[in-house]
Structures are given as structure tokens and as C-alpha cells.
Motif scaffolding. Structure first.
Motif, short mmCIF file in Angstrom:
data_model
loop_
_atom_site.label_atom_id
_atom_site.label_comp_id
_atom_site.label_asym_id
_atom_site.label_seq_id
_atom_site.Cartn_x
_atom_site.Cartn_y
_atom_site.Cartn_z
N ILE A 1 0.85 -1.20 0.00
CA ILE A 1 0.00 0.00 0.00
C ILE A 1 0.89 1.25 0.00
N CYS B 1 0.02 -5.63 2.47
CA CYS B 1 -1.37 -5.95 2.80
C CYS B 1 -1.75 -7.30 2.20
N SER C 1 -4.73 -10.09 1.50
CA SER C 1 -6.18 -10.17 1.38
C SER C 1 -6.59 -11.59 1.00
N VAL D 1 -9.60 -3.29 1.06
CA VAL D 1 -8.58 -2.31 0.68
C VAL D 1 -8.83 -1.92 -0.78
N GLY E 1 -5.84 1.97 -0.58
CA GLY E 1 -4.88 1.73 0.50
C GLY E 1 -4.60 2.97 1.34
N LEU F 1 -5.68 2.52 5.22
CA LEU F 1 -4.71 1.68 5.96
C LEU F 1 -3.37 2.38 6.08
N CYS G 1 -1.39 3.20 9.48
CA CYS G 1 0.01 2.77 9.70
C CYS G 1 0.87 3.96 10.09
N THR H 1 1.76 -5.07 9.48
CA THR H 1 1.26 -5.71 8.26
C THR H 1 -0.25 -5.54 8.27
N CYS H 2 -0.82 -5.26 7.12
CA CYS H 2 -2.27 -5.09 7.04
C CYS H 2 -2.90 -6.37 6.48
N THR I 1 -6.86 -7.67 4.94
CA THR I 1 -8.26 -7.34 4.66
C THR I 1 -8.96 -8.56 4.05
N THR J 1 -9.57 -7.36 -1.57
CA THR J 1 -8.78 -6.29 -2.19
C THR J 1 -9.41 -5.93 -3.53
#
Ligand SMILES: [Zn+2]
Length: 207
Positions: free
Chosen positions: A42, A48, A50, A177, A180, A183, A187, A199-200, A202, A205
Motif C-alpha cells: 500500500i 497488505c 487479502s 482495501v 490503501g 490503511l 500505519c 502488516t495489514c 483485509t 482487495t
């Protein structure tokens, strides 16, 4: 069939077919789940993970969950995302989620990302903690074009006062996401005074 099933039939979040109690989704939808997680970077530079692409089936399932009161669907989303995170071999000490404003939380009755995050934390045996507050409602990101989204999100979140993330590896959860930017801003705020590794993750995506 039990009386509970008769009065509160369980439905597959993805196709609405009736499913047995204890099941999270139907066999057919389950067999169509992506075999590997989607991983992207992102704008903040964080990764990220997903579980799904944001196609029409997932869009409808998430819309039922968020806007039509299908609160119980968090169990399937949490389990699917926990699996995607485990497959990505992400190492985390704790789980947190993107908050809603007080007003939005009151309207919806639950924070969709928090329920998913708590379920994922339970499955992966990680601690869950709230880390951010949404101080004001910005215009909804999905109603804006991409250039405006980056600015629309600035100053919307702040850290919870007492939270100390120094040296922690944090998994930050949201439902979807797209650009991005949301997020990324979370962050940025969480990293402001902490040496923290985020770390994300979701459910879906859009890219
Ligand atoms: Zn199904």
C-alpha cells in the motif's frame, strides 16, 4: 432440524444457501475460495494480505454484513482471513483494527473490521487490542475519486492515549482495501512514536 435452525436459519454469507449450524459457509462456495492470498504493497510501504478479490460475490457478501445487519458473517470472514494470514507466514504479536467513528458505530451497532479482527485473533491465538480512534467522520472514501481520497483521510485517526506499540509486530485489519490510503494513514499514525512493524490484512482487495 433443531428449533434454533427452524427459527434462525443459518445462511452461507456468499450465496445465501441454507447451511447447517456449526458451518460457516456452503461447500460449493468454500471450494471456490482462492487457493492463495493476495499480497500487495500500500502507499505507506506496508504489505497488505487479502483473502479475496473484491468481485461481485464478495462485494454482495460484505454489503450484507456491513449494511444489512448480517453480523454473524464475521465468523466466516475472520476464519478465511486467519487462513490467508497463516498462509502468508506473517509473524505478529498482536491484532488491531481500523476503527469507526462513534456516530457510525452507533448507527451500525458494530465495527465490522473489529469483529473480523477479534475472530482472527482468537483463531491465531494472538492478543487483540484497540489502538486507534476515529475522531471525525470524513466523506466516505468510496464516494470520492482517487486524487481526493489521499487528502480526505488526513487527520481523521489518532492513537489511543495509553497504547504502547514499541517493538511490536502488529496485524492491522480492515474489511476492504481499495486505494490503501485508509490503511496507510492508520500505519502512519501507529508508527509515529513507535518502532513498530505493521502488516495489514483485509477480507477483500479491489486491486
Ligand atoms: Zn455458498
Amino acid at each position: 432440524m433443531s428449533l434454533l435452525d427452524l427459527f434462525f436459519p443459518r445462511k452461507c454469507p456468499y450465496c445465501l444457501k441454507l447451511i447447517e449450524r456449526g458451518r460457516l459457509e456452503c461447500d460449493k462456495c468454500r471450494s471456490e475460495f482462492p487457493k492463495e492470498p493476495y499480497i500487495r504493497t500500500i502507499p505507506s510501504g506496508n504489505e497488505c494480505v487479502s483473502a479475496f478479490m473484491y468481485d461481485s460475490k464478495i462485494r454482495d457478501a460484505l454489503a450484507r454484513y456491513k449494511f444489512r445487519g448480517k453480523r454473524e458473517f464475521y465468523k466466516s470472514f475472520g476464519a478465511v482471513l486467519a487462513n490467508a494470514v497463516a498462509e502468508s507466514e506473517i509473524i505478529a504479536d498482536m491484532v488491531t483494527s481500523v476503527p469507526l467513528s462513534k456516530k457510525r458505530l452507533h448507527m451500525r451497532g458494530y465495527n465490522q473490521s473489529e469483529l473480523i479482527a477479534r475472530e482472527l485473533a482468537k483463531i491465531l491465538e494472538l492478543d487483540y487490542a484497540e489502538t486507534l480512534i476515529k475522531c471525525r467522520d470524513n466523506l466516505e472514501q468510496h464516494t470520492l475519486n482517487h486524487e481526493i481520497r489521499a487528502e480526505n483521510i488526513i487527520g481523521v485517526y489518532k492513537p489511543i492515549d495509553k497504547i504502547n506499540l514499541q517493538g511490536k509486530r502488529v496485524l492491522l485489519i480492515d474489511d476492504i482495501v481499495t486505494t490503501g490510503y485508509t490503511l496507510s494513514e492508520c500505519c502512519r499514525i501507529l508508527s509515529e512514536n513507535n518502532d513498530v512493524d505493521i502488516t495489514c490484512a483485509t477480507v477483500a482487495t479491489a486491486f
